[in-house]
Scaffold this motif. Structure first.
Motif, PDB file in Angstrom:
ATOM      1  N   LEU A  71       0.839  -1.191   0.000  1.00 45.90           N
ATOM      2  CA  LEU A  71       0.000   0.000   0.000  1.00 45.90           C
ATOM      3  C   LEU A  71       0.876   1.244   0.000  1.00 45.90           C
ATOM      4  CD1 LEU A  71      -2.760   1.450   0.357  1.00 45.90           C
ATOM      5  CD2 LEU A  71      -2.458   1.132   2.805  1.00 45.90           C
ATOM      6  N   ALA A  72       1.875   1.265   0.861  1.00 46.71           N
ATOM      7  CA  ALA A  72       2.775   2.413   0.928  1.00 46.71           C
ATOM      8  C   ALA A  72       3.557   2.579  -0.376  1.00 46.71           C
ATOM      9  CB  ALA A  72       3.736   2.254   2.094  1.00 46.71           C
ATOM     10  N   THR A  73       3.992   1.466  -0.944  1.00 49.58           N
ATOM     11  CA  THR A  73       4.732   1.530  -2.206  1.00 49.58           C
ATOM     12  C   THR A  73       3.846   2.046  -3.331  1.00 49.58           C
ATOM     13  OG1 THR A  73       6.083  -0.334  -1.490  1.00 49.58           O
ATOM     14  CG2 THR A  73       6.109   0.180  -3.831  1.00 49.58           C
ATOM     15  N   GLY A  74       2.596   1.610  -3.369  1.00 51.83           N
ATOM     16  CA  GLY A  74       1.668   2.086  -4.392  1.00 51.83           C
ATOM     17  C   GLY A  74       1.418   3.576  -4.303  1.00 51.83           C
ATOM     18  N   ALA A  89      -2.756   3.154  -4.287  1.00 50.71           N
ATOM     19  CA  ALA A  89      -3.185   2.687  -2.970  1.00 50.71           C
ATOM     20  C   ALA A  89      -4.083   1.461  -3.084  1.00 50.71           C
ATOM     21  CB  ALA A  89      -3.906   3.805  -2.222  1.00 50.71           C
ATOM     22  N   ILE A  90      -5.021   1.493  -4.012  1.00 51.95           N
ATOM     23  CA  ILE A  90      -5.931   0.355  -4.171  1.00 51.95           C
ATOM     24  C   ILE A  90      -5.171  -0.870  -4.665  1.00 51.95           C
ATOM     25  CG2 ILE A  90      -7.891  -0.507  -5.521  1.00 51.95           C
ATOM     26  CD1 ILE A  90      -9.031   2.354  -5.334  1.00 51.95           C
ATOM     27  N   THR A  91      -4.277  -0.678  -5.617  1.00 55.42           N
ATOM     28  CA  THR A  91      -3.492  -1.808  -6.119  1.00 55.42           C
ATOM     29  C   THR A  91      -2.600  -2.381  -5.026  1.00 55.42           C
ATOM     30  OG1 THR A  91      -3.497  -0.818  -8.325  1.00 55.42           O
ATOM     31  CG2 THR A  91      -1.851  -2.511  -7.892  1.00 55.42           C
ATOM     32  N   GLY A  92      -1.935  -1.513  -4.281  1.00 57.97           N
ATOM     33  CA  GLY A  92      -1.085  -1.981  -3.185  1.00 57.97           C
ATOM     34  C   GLY A  92      -1.873  -2.681  -2.102  1.00 57.97           C
ATOM     35  N   HIS A  93      -3.052  -2.157  -1.797  1.00 56.95           N
ATOM     36  CA  HIS A  93      -3.910  -2.787  -0.791  1.00 56.95           C
ATOM     37  C   HIS A  93      -4.336  -4.181  -1.252  1.00 56.95           C
ATOM     38  CE1 HIS A  93      -6.884  -3.234   2.342  1.00 56.95           C
ATOM     39  NE2 HIS A  93      -7.824  -3.445   1.432  1.00 56.95           N
ATOM     40  N   ARG A  94      -4.695  -4.300  -2.518  1.00 58.68           N
ATOM     41  CA  ARG A  94      -5.085  -5.616  -3.044  1.00 58.68           C
ATOM     42  C   ARG A  94      -3.894  -6.580  -3.034  1.00 58.68           C
ATOM     43  NH1 ARG A  94      -9.938  -6.571  -5.953  1.00 58.68           N
ATOM     44  NH2 ARG A  94     -11.348  -4.859  -5.534  1.00 58.68           N
ATOM     45  N   MET A  95      -2.703  -6.082  -3.285  1.00 64.63           N
ATOM     46  CA  MET A  95      -1.520  -6.952  -3.221  1.00 64.63           C
ATOM     47  C   MET A  95      -1.263  -7.409  -1.786  1.00 64.63           C
ATOM     48  SD  MET A  95       0.996  -5.025  -5.917  1.00 64.63           S
ATOM     49  CE  MET A  95       2.371  -6.109  -5.626  1.00 64.63           C
ATOM     50  N   ASP A  96      -1.444  -6.502  -0.823  1.00 61.12           N
ATOM     51  CA  ASP A  96      -1.296  -6.885   0.586  1.00 61.12           C
ATOM     52  C   ASP A  96      -2.339  -7.927   0.982  1.00 61.12           C
ATOM     53  OD1 ASP A  96       0.883  -5.252   1.117  1.00 61.12           O
ATOM     54  OD2 ASP A  96      -0.367  -3.551   1.720  1.00 61.12           O
ATOM     55  N   MET A  97      -3.556  -7.741   0.500  1.00 57.01           N
ATOM     56  CA  MET A  97      -4.611  -8.711   0.809  1.00 57.01           C
ATOM     57  C   MET A  97      -4.304 -10.066   0.169  1.00 57.01           C
ATOM     58  SD  MET A  97      -6.867  -7.148   2.697  1.00 57.01           S
ATOM     59  CE  MET A  97      -8.393  -8.018   2.525  1.00 57.01           C
ATOM     60  N   ALA A  98      -3.743 -10.067  -1.036  1.00 56.46           N
ATOM     61  CA  ALA A  98      -3.416 -11.325  -1.711  1.00 56.46           C
ATOM     62  C   ALA A  98      -2.317 -12.071  -0.959  1.00 56.46           C
ATOM     63  CB  ALA A  98      -2.988 -11.060  -3.150  1.00 56.46           C
ATOM     64  N   GLN A  99      -1.358 -11.345  -0.416  1.00 54.21           N
ATOM     65  CA  GLN A  99      -0.285 -11.993   0.339  1.00 54.21           C
ATOM     66  C   GLN A  99      -0.804 -12.577   1.645  1.00 54.21           C
ATOM     67  OE1 GLN A  99       2.785  -9.052   0.741  1.00 54.21           O
ATOM     68  NE2 GLN A  99       3.573  -9.416  -1.320  1.00 54.21           N
ATOM     69  N   GLY A 100      -1.837 -11.962   2.203  1.00 54.41           N
ATOM     70  CA  GLY A 100      -2.419 -12.482   3.429  1.00 54.41           C
ATOM     71  C   GLY A 100      -3.465 -13.555   3.183  1.00 54.41           C
ATOM     72  N   GLY A 101      -3.799 -13.796   1.929  1.00 53.51           N
ATOM     73  CA  GLY A 101      -4.794 -14.808   1.589  1.00 53.51           C
ATOM     74  C   GLY A 101      -6.222 -14.332   1.744  1.00 53.51           C
ATOM     75  N   GLU A 157     -11.376   0.243   3.720  1.00 56.96           N
ATOM     76  CA  GLU A 157     -10.341  -0.449   4.492  1.00 56.96           C
ATOM     77  C   GLU A 157      -9.057   0.364   4.538  1.00 56.96           C
ATOM     78  OE1 GLU A 157      -9.993  -4.264   2.669  1.00 56.96           O
ATOM     79  OE2 GLU A 157     -11.953  -4.924   3.384  1.00 56.96           O
ATOM     80  N   ILE A 158      -8.710   1.015   3.433  1.00 56.18           N
ATOM     81  CA  ILE A 158      -7.516   1.861   3.402  1.00 56.18           C
ATOM     82  C   ILE A 158      -7.689   3.047   4.351  1.00 56.18           C
ATOM     83  CG2 ILE A 158      -6.181   3.439   1.946  1.00 56.18           C
ATOM     84  CD1 ILE A 158      -6.772   1.453  -0.381  1.00 56.18           C
ATOM     85  N   ALA A 159      -8.858   3.684   4.312  1.00 58.23           N
ATOM     86  CA  ALA A 159      -9.108   4.827   5.198  1.00 58.23           C
ATOM     87  C   ALA A 159      -9.071   4.391   6.662  1.00 58.23           C
ATOM     88  CB  ALA A 159     -10.453   5.460   4.866  1.00 58.23           C
TER      89      ALA A 159
END
Length: 93
Positions: free
Chosen positions: A5-8, A42-54, A71-73
Motif C-alpha cells: 500500500l505504501a509503495t503504491g 493505494a488500491i493496487t497496493g492494498h489488493r496486493m497486501d490482501m493477496a499476500q495475506g490470503g 479499508e484503506i481509510a
C-alpha cells in the motif's frame, strides 16, 4: 503492516511528479494525475497486501473498490490515532 500500500502511494506520487515536469501541460494535469495516481496505487497496493495475506476478494466491481477504499481509510486513521497516542505518551512522561 501494509508495505505494498505504501509503495503504491509512493509510485502514484512519483508518477504525478514526472507529469508535473512536462512543459505547458504538466501544471494543468498534475492535480488530476496526483489524485488518480495515489488512489490507483493505494488500491493496487492494498489488493496486493490482501493477496499476500490470503484475504483477496476476486471481485473487481465498484462495490469491491469502495470496500477497499474504506479499508484503506480505516488503516490510515488507525495509524494516525496510534501516532497521536505515541506522541501524547511521549509528552506526558
Amino acid at each position: 503492516q501494509h508495505p505494498n500500500l505504501a509503495t503504491g502511494i509512493v509510485l502514484g506520487a512519483a508518477l504525478s511528479s514526472l507529469i508535473a515536469s512536462v512543459p505547458f501541460l504538466g501544471p494543468i494535469l498534475t492535480p488530476i494525475a496526483l489524485s488518480l495516481g495515489i488512489a490507483a496505487g493505494a488500491i493496487t497496493g492494498h489488493r496486493m497486501d490482501m493477496a499476500q495475506g490470503g484475504n483477496l476478494k476476486r471481485d473487481m466491481g465498484l462495490i469491491a473498490i469502495a470496500q477497499d477504499i474504506i479499508e484503506i481509510a480505516r488503516a490510515f486513521f488507525q495509524l494516525f490515532i496510534d501516532t497521536l497516542m505515541a506522541v501524547s505518551d511521549e509528552f506526558t512522561q
